[in-house]
Design a protein around this motif. Structure first.
Motif, PDB file in Angstrom:
ATOM      1  N   LEU A   1       0.840  -1.207   0.000  1.00 12.28           N
ATOM      2  CA  LEU A   1       0.000   0.000   0.000  1.00 12.28           C
ATOM      3  C   LEU A   1       0.873   1.253   0.000  1.00 12.28           C
ATOM      4  CD1 LEU A   1      -2.842   1.338   0.314  1.00 12.28           C
ATOM      5  CD2 LEU A   1      -2.377   1.316   2.774  1.00 12.28           C
ATOM      6  N   GLN A   2       1.885   1.266   0.833  1.00 12.42           N
ATOM      7  CA  GLN A   2       2.776   2.425   0.869  1.00 12.42           C
ATOM      8  C   GLN A   2       3.480   2.613  -0.472  1.00 12.42           C
ATOM      9  OE1 GLN A   2       5.434   2.067   4.223  1.00 12.42           O
ATOM     10  NE2 GLN A   2       3.736   1.908   5.674  1.00 12.42           N
ATOM     11  N   ASP A   3       3.919   1.518  -1.062  1.00 11.76           N
ATOM     12  CA  ASP A   3       4.575   1.596  -2.375  1.00 11.76           C
ATOM     13  C   ASP A   3       3.615   2.113  -3.450  1.00 11.76           C
ATOM     14  OD1 ASP A   3       6.919   0.655  -1.262  1.00 11.76           O
ATOM     15  OD2 ASP A   3       6.598  -1.425  -1.907  1.00 11.76           O
ATOM     16  N   VAL A   4       2.355   1.735  -3.355  1.00 13.56           N
ATOM     17  CA  VAL A   4       1.347   2.199  -4.312  1.00 13.56           C
ATOM     18  C   VAL A   4       1.226   3.722  -4.248  1.00 13.56           C
ATOM     19  CG1 VAL A   4      -1.140   2.236  -4.798  1.00 13.56           C
ATOM     20  CG2 VAL A   4       0.019   0.057  -4.405  1.00 13.56           C
ATOM     21  N   PHE A   5       1.147   4.250  -3.042  1.00 15.79           N
ATOM     22  CA  PHE A   5       0.984   5.705  -2.917  1.00 15.79           C
ATOM     23  C   PHE A   5       2.283   6.459  -3.231  1.00 15.79           C
ATOM     24  CE2 PHE A   5      -3.060   4.582  -1.123  1.00 15.79           C
ATOM     25  CZ  PHE A   5      -3.869   5.590  -1.618  1.00 15.79           C
ATOM     26  N   VAL A   6       3.414   5.830  -3.002  1.00 15.57           N
ATOM     27  CA  VAL A   6       4.676   6.448  -3.422  1.00 15.57           C
ATOM     28  C   VAL A   6       4.696   6.537  -4.945  1.00 15.57           C
ATOM     29  CG1 VAL A   6       7.178   6.067  -3.582  1.00 15.57           C
ATOM     30  CG2 VAL A   6       6.021   5.808  -1.384  1.00 15.57           C
ATOM     31  N   LYS A   7       4.264   5.480  -5.590  1.00 19.20           N
ATOM     32  CA  LYS A   7       4.235   5.473  -7.058  1.00 19.20           C
ATOM     33  C   LYS A   7       3.249   6.527  -7.572  1.00 19.20           C
ATOM     34  CE  LYS A   7       4.524   2.580 -10.983  1.00 19.20           C
ATOM     35  NZ  LYS A   7       5.770   2.020 -11.389  1.00 19.20           N
ATOM     36  N   LEU A   8       2.111   6.634  -6.897  1.00 16.36           N
ATOM     37  CA  LEU A   8       1.142   7.672  -7.285  1.00 16.36           C
ATOM     38  C   LEU A   8       1.783   9.054  -7.153  1.00 16.36           C
ATOM     39  CD1 LEU A   8      -1.682   8.686  -8.102  1.00 16.36           C
ATOM     40  CD2 LEU A   8      -2.282   8.635  -5.661  1.00 16.36           C
ATOM     41  N   TRP A   9       2.472   9.293  -6.060  1.00 16.89           N
ATOM     42  CA  TRP A   9       3.106  10.595  -5.851  1.00 16.89           C
ATOM     43  C   TRP A   9       4.168  10.862  -6.915  1.00 16.89           C
ATOM     44  CZ3 TRP A   9       1.899  14.892  -3.583  1.00 16.89           C
ATOM     45  CH2 TRP A   9       2.861  15.880  -3.408  1.00 16.89           C
ATOM     46  N   ASP A  10       4.960   9.820  -7.237  1.00 14.66           N
ATOM     47  CA  ASP A  10       5.999   9.967  -8.260  1.00 14.66           C
ATOM     48  C   ASP A  10       5.419  10.287  -9.631  1.00 14.66           C
ATOM     49  OD1 ASP A  10       7.953   9.469  -6.382  1.00 14.66           O
ATOM     50  OD2 ASP A  10       8.226   7.357  -6.952  1.00 14.66           O
ATOM     51  N   ASN A  11       4.222   9.772  -9.895  1.00 15.36           N
ATOM     52  CA  ASN A  11       3.592   9.957 -11.208  1.00 15.36           C
ATOM     53  C   ASN A  11       2.365  10.866 -11.156  1.00 15.36           C
ATOM     54  OD1 ASN A  11       5.325   8.175 -12.680  1.00 15.36           O
ATOM     55  ND2 ASN A  11       4.303   6.484 -11.636  1.00 15.36           N
ATOM     56  N   CYS A  12       2.269  11.674 -10.120  1.00 11.19           N
ATOM     57  CA  CYS A  12       1.062  12.476  -9.903  1.00 11.19           C
ATOM     58  C   CYS A  12       0.721  13.382 -11.084  1.00 11.19           C
ATOM     59  CB  CYS A  12       1.158  13.280  -8.612  1.00 11.19           C
ATOM     60  SG  CYS A  12       2.463  14.544  -8.623  1.00 11.19           S
ATOM     61  N   SER A  13       1.707  13.903 -11.757  1.00 13.56           N
ATOM     62  CA  SER A  13       1.439  14.813 -12.879  1.00 13.56           C
ATOM     63  C   SER A  13       0.935  14.064 -14.112  1.00 13.56           C
ATOM     64  CB  SER A  13       2.690  15.618 -13.226  1.00 13.56           C
ATOM     65  OG  SER A  13       3.732  14.749 -13.594  1.00 13.56           O
ATOM     66  N   ASN A  14       1.118  12.739 -14.165  1.00 12.09           N
ATOM     67  CA  ASN A  14       0.707  11.949 -15.318  1.00 12.09           C
ATOM     68  C   ASN A  14      -0.617  11.228 -15.128  1.00 12.09           C
ATOM     69  OD1 ASN A  14       3.190  12.627 -16.489  1.00 12.09           O
ATOM     70  ND2 ASN A  14       4.177  10.847 -15.577  1.00 12.09           N
ATOM     71  N   VAL A  15      -1.174  11.298 -13.908  1.00  6.27           N
ATOM     72  CA  VAL A  15      -2.397  10.557 -13.615  1.00  6.27           C
ATOM     73  C   VAL A  15      -3.591  11.510 -13.633  1.00  6.27           C
ATOM     74  CG1 VAL A  15      -3.576   9.113 -11.910  1.00  6.27           C
ATOM     75  CG2 VAL A  15      -1.102   8.919 -12.202  1.00  6.27           C
ATOM     76  N   ASP A  16      -4.610  11.101 -14.357  1.00  8.50           N
ATOM     77  CA  ASP A  16      -5.846  11.876 -14.443  1.00  8.50           C
ATOM     78  C   ASP A  16      -6.633  11.687 -13.143  1.00  8.50           C
ATOM     79  OD1 ASP A  16      -8.131  13.210 -15.156  1.00  8.50           O
ATOM     80  OD2 ASP A  16      -8.709  11.798 -16.741  1.00  8.50           O
ATOM     81  N   TYR A  17      -7.101  12.780 -12.571  1.00  9.35           N
ATOM     82  CA  TYR A  17      -7.830  12.736 -11.308  1.00  9.35           C
ATOM     83  C   TYR A  17      -9.041  11.809 -11.387  1.00  9.35           C
ATOM     84  CZ  TYR A  17     -10.307  14.252  -7.124  1.00  9.35           C
ATOM     85  OH  TYR A  17     -10.956  14.274  -5.921  1.00  9.35           O
ATOM     86  N   ASP A  18      -9.736  11.798 -12.510  1.00 12.49           N
ATOM     87  CA  ASP A  18     -10.936  10.979 -12.659  1.00 12.49           C
ATOM     88  C   ASP A  18     -10.621   9.490 -12.762  1.00 12.49           C
ATOM     89  OD1 ASP A  18     -12.598  13.237 -12.617  1.00 12.49           O
ATOM     90  OD2 ASP A  18     -12.275  13.556 -14.777  1.00 12.49           O
TER      91      ASP A  18
END
Length: 170
Positions: free
Chosen positions: A43-60
């Motif tokens: 779970l922690q790794d998932v959110f780290v990955k989200l943070w690392d790629n936050c600019s590439n992920v669509d909010y929706d």
């Protein structure tokens, strides 16, 4: 909705996403791993990955992104565990509980045994090795060497007498 509230790279938005989905993803991962600590680590790794790629992920699409990442990380972890397990199986240490003295005595005995076998007359050595090393029966040896079973017994007896006198009871 303001622009910052849909920007995943904004700390408040990221925190909102974490608070919204973390519990469900933790349950999802626990269901897959059956291990609370492993589920928490992933779970922690998932959110780290989200943070690392936050600019590439669509909010929706953040929810499906999180579940996809969680599933992929779980699969990668399982693959890694398989590789580690296979490696450990193939490279098990051949540790023994024998003392160095025992190992030395065993080595000396093996050298003495090999030397004694090599010193046997050829016919005796042949019968001895066929019987004791290749596990052939006297009848099989007799057929192979084209001699009688009695001749095999006699050669074996003579070989064993030499072995016993040279290195003790075999």
């Amino acid at each position: 909705m303001s622009k910052n509230s849909r920007n995943i790279c904004h700390s408040k938005t990221f925190e909102f996403i974490y608070n919204t989905y973390a519990k469900a993803i933790r349950r999802f991962l626990f269901f897959k791993t059956q291990d609370v600590e492993a589920a928490e680590d992933i779970l922690q790794d998932v959110f780290v990955k989200l943070w690392d790629n936050c600019s590439n992920v669509d909010y929706d699409k953040v929810k499906s992104y999180l579940y996809s990442i969680a599933n992929n990380m779980f699969i990668n972890e399982k693959k890694h565990q398989k590789v580690v397990h296979k490696y450990n199986e193939n490279h098990k240490k051949h540790d023994t509980n024998e003392s160095p003295e025992f190992i030395m005595l065993e080595k000396e005995f093996m050298e003495k045994l090999e030397k004694t076998i090599a010193s046997l007359p050829e016919k005796q050595r042949e019968v001895f090795l066929l019987n004791r090393i290749e596990k052939k029966k006297y009848k099989e040896i007799a057929d192979m060497l084209n001699i009688s079973v009695k001749a095999v017994e006699k050669r074996m007896h003579q070989a064993l007498v030499v072995m016993r006198t040279e290195i003790g009871k075999v």
